[in-house]
Design an enzyme around this catalytic site. Structure first.
Site, PDB file in Angstrom:
ATOM      1  N   HIS A  52     -10.817   1.262  16.880  1.00 49.82           N
ATOM      2  CA  HIS A  52     -10.330   0.755  15.587  1.00 49.82           C
ATOM      3  C   HIS A  52      -8.825   0.989  15.451  1.00 49.82           C
ATOM      4  O   HIS A  52      -8.413   2.063  15.017  1.00 49.82           O
ATOM      5  CB  HIS A  52     -11.057   1.460  14.438  1.00 49.82           C
ATOM      6  CG  HIS A  52     -12.471   1.005  14.274  1.00 49.82           C
ATOM      7  ND1 HIS A  52     -12.818  -0.081  13.507  1.00 49.82           N
ATOM      8  CD2 HIS A  52     -13.616   1.474  14.810  1.00 49.82           C
ATOM      9  CE1 HIS A  52     -14.131  -0.266  13.556  1.00 49.82           C
ATOM     10  NE2 HIS A  52     -14.637   0.670  14.348  1.00 49.82           N
ATOM     11  N   CYS A 101     -14.033  -3.730  17.636  1.00 49.25           N
ATOM     12  CA  CYS A 101     -15.342  -3.076  17.663  1.00 49.25           C
ATOM     13  C   CYS A 101     -16.459  -4.130  17.738  1.00 49.25           C
ATOM     14  O   CYS A 101     -16.604  -4.794  18.748  1.00 49.25           O
ATOM     15  CB  CYS A 101     -15.490  -2.126  16.481  1.00 49.25           C
ATOM     16  SG  CYS A 101     -16.858  -0.978  16.715  1.00 49.25           S
ATOM     17  N   VAL A 122      -0.495   1.316 -13.303  1.00 45.69           N
ATOM     18  CA  VAL A 122       0.423   0.613 -12.400  1.00 45.69           C
ATOM     19  C   VAL A 122       0.215  -0.908 -12.433  1.00 45.69           C
ATOM     20  O   VAL A 122       1.169  -1.677 -12.528  1.00 45.69           O
ATOM     21  CB  VAL A 122       0.198   1.071 -10.932  1.00 45.69           C
ATOM     22  CG1 VAL A 122       1.277   0.519 -10.030  1.00 45.69           C
ATOM     23  CG2 VAL A 122       0.105   2.567 -10.842  1.00 45.69           C
ATOM     24  N   GLU A 172      -6.946  -0.067  13.245  1.00 42.86           N
ATOM     25  CA  GLU A 172      -6.532  -0.050  11.834  1.00 42.86           C
ATOM     26  C   GLU A 172      -6.610   1.328  11.196  1.00 42.86           C
ATOM     27  O   GLU A 172      -6.027   1.550  10.146  1.00 42.86           O
ATOM     28  CB  GLU A 172      -7.381  -1.059  11.028  1.00 42.86           C
ATOM     29  CG  GLU A 172      -8.855  -0.692  10.826  1.00 42.86           C
ATOM     30  CD  GLU A 172      -9.767  -1.070  11.993  1.00 42.86           C
ATOM     31  OE1 GLU A 172      -9.257  -1.190  13.134  1.00 42.86           O
ATOM     32  OE2 GLU A 172     -10.981  -1.221  11.780  1.00 42.86           O
TER      33      GLU A 172
END
Ligand code: XMP
Length: 526
Positions: free
Chosen positions: A166, A79, A223, A168
């Protein structure tokens, strides 16, 4: 030396996602602000330039010196990164041409390794105001969409690519393949960054860093601290002492069951039951920030008291993870992301200990993967986030034992309901790993809990009038808690939980479901 991809952040909202996706491919990467570009030593196999809210034509548009990088190491501009490559090397971008937001279909128009195996008309995600209107001399267009001619290009004779879309984001259906083509195919990364390899190198590194010193770790039941504890335990065994504080505000049976799990995992853990002190200090307190202050102070005091009993402790371990560490690119004129005040400890400065943070390079989903590799049970690895002040901020108004009991029962019914509802036939992605489907509602939801309201309502049970408490159910989907949307439960689930709570929890005769999003609301009510 671990081979890696460097991601230079120009301030896009989704830069972290590039990192997470590469890590999913078992490719190690690190994110740096564009103006803090690191040394390109032999470990750097490729560089990715992220998107940005800026225009390359802005007077103070973010820029980076690519001398010694472009042409020598593979580069992928995404981008803004692509527009930057085009503009900087003699092409042009234009703000008046086709703006594209949302889905587009990609047509690959030249044979390029970046798109190896990518289907024609593959869906990609666009989000750009500026458009590349001319490519640099010699650069070649390799893909177009219906509206954008230069959707992807490359420089001849070098591994430098630009993509306007994009790859991702999950809406780019073959985005992961494109990132894999770049990182593994073009950059030659070996994809050896696996949870198992992380465990092996981290355990060896911790042994060396800590030697025979003693380490203290605060466990929360969450966690991150759990995985940090198990890793450290593997490295230094009984030289690690964990402290698990009971603030009297945890969920039903949580203190006992989590403590038991920790002991079962072989951790050297001290249960610090300070509930009485917390509850008496909170008596009559209504203001949420005051509740937080009291709980924060008492937590530190309790932790310190137990830590003082551990002789010769040199280190304080923390479950810090990568999103807490990544410096965001300070784009002039763009307010930096509002950092939440949450989870700010205040422990290290006071205790004069060195800090060890075994998870500081991991994203949350990787922490979970590492946890599974370490054999930690799913109940702990897949847990929802839970706030430090615990149920105190889910009781609106003052906190009493009676209210805590009511809330614990209602919350337990809700959470057990989420765990037992099979949603494998529905199309809910897993909140912890959106590339997978959730099998149970608990995994489809990012965070859930019940809030006890300071409201009583008139009801009727049998032939009798009741006048009891109302509770609200809250369940959201989110990726980072900065924004969140309410979860669209099947009605039969809501109906069953509501019936169960009203029938089984004495003290509750009304259940509502919170359907507000963040912003403008927040996840917790207080
Ligand atoms: P909000 O309510 O701000 O919550 O939308 C975002 C995330 O942070 C958690 N939260 C807290 N965590 N101390 C914590 O450790 C706090 O005081 C606190 N307040 C909210 C919340 O549960 C959600 O995950």
């Amino acid at each position: 030396m671990t081979e890696k991809i460097i991601i230079l952040d120009f301030g896009s909202q989704v830069t972290q996602l590039i990192g997470r996706r590469l890590r999913e491919l078992n490719v190690y990467c690190e994110i740096f602000p564009y103006n803090k570009c690191p040394e390109m030593d032999g470990s750097v196999k490729g560089v990715i330039l992220s998107g940005s809210p800026c225009s390359v034509k802005d007077a103070n548009a973010p820029s980076v010196n690519l001398d010694g990088i472009k042409g020598r190491i593979p580069v992928l501009g995404i981008c803004y990164g692509a527009q930057y490559l085009a503009f900087k090397y003699g092409g042009n971008v234009d703000g008046s041409l086709a703006r594209e937001y949302g889905r587009a279909m990609l047509d690959v128009v030249a044979d390029a390794p970046l798109f190896q195996g990518v289907k024609s008309r593959s869906q990609v995600w666009m989000s750009h105001g500026d458009t590349i209107s001319a490519l640099p001399q010699g650069a070649e267009v390799i893909a177009s969409t219906d509206d954008v001619r230069f959707a992807a290009f490359r420089f001849p004779g070098e591994d430098t690519y630009g993509v306007q879309f994009h790859p991702e984001v999950y809406h780019s259906l073959e985005g992961l393949k494109i990132l894999s083509n770049f990182a593994i195919g073009i950059c030659g990364c070996t994809a050896g960054w696996t949870p198992a390899s992380f465990v092996e190198t981290t355990v060896a590194g911790l042994k060396e860093q800590i030697g025979d010193d003693k380490v203290i770790l605060g466990l929360s039941g969450g966690v991150d601290s759990t995985v940090a504890g198990v890793l450290l335990n593997k490295a230094i065994g009984s030289n690690l002492t964990c402290i698990f504080v009971n603030n009297g505000l945890l969920r039903k049976n949580e203190y006992e069951s989590v403590l038991e799990s920790y002991i079962g995992m072989g951790l050297n853990v001290i249960g610090a039951d300070a509930s009485e002190g917390f509850l008496s200090a909170l008596a009559g307190v209504v203001d949420p920030e005051e509740k937080r202050r009291i709980i924060g102070r008492l937590f530190v005091e309790t932790f310190e008291k137990y830590a003082r009993g551990i002789e010769n402790a040199r280190w304080l371990a923390q479950g810090t993870i990568y999103p807490d560490v990544i410096e965001s690119a300070g784009i002039p004129g763009i307010a930096s992301k509002i950092k939440s005040h949450h989870n700010v400890g205040g422990l290290p400065e006071k205790m004069n200990l060195k800090i060890v943070e075994p998870l500081r390079m991991l994203f949350k989903d990787e922490v979970r993967r590492v946890g599974r590799t370490l054999g930690i049970k799913e109940e702990l690895v897949g847990r929802h986030p839970f706030p430090g002040p615990s149920l105190a901020i889910r009781i609106i108004g003052d906190i009493t034992r009676e209210k805590l009991d009511i809330l614990r029962e209602a919350d337990d019914i809700f959470i057990r309901g989420l765990r037992s509802y099979d949603c494998s036939e529905m199309d809910f992605p897993s909140a912890a790993d959106p590339s997978k489907k959730a099998e149970i509602l608990y995994d489809a939801v990012w965070q859930a809990g019940v809030i006890l309201l300071p409201i009583k309502s008139v009801g009727v049970m049998g032939d009798e009038r009741t006048y009891k408490n109302a509770v609200a159910l809250r369940a959201v989907v989110s990726t980072d808690a900065m924004t969140a949307d309410w979860f669209h439960f099947p009605y039969d689930f809501l109906s069953k939980v509501s019936d169960d709570i009203i029938n089984k929890v004495p003290g509750v005769n009304l259940v509502v479901y919170d359907i507000s999003s963040k912003p403008p609301s927040t996840i917790e009510w207080e």
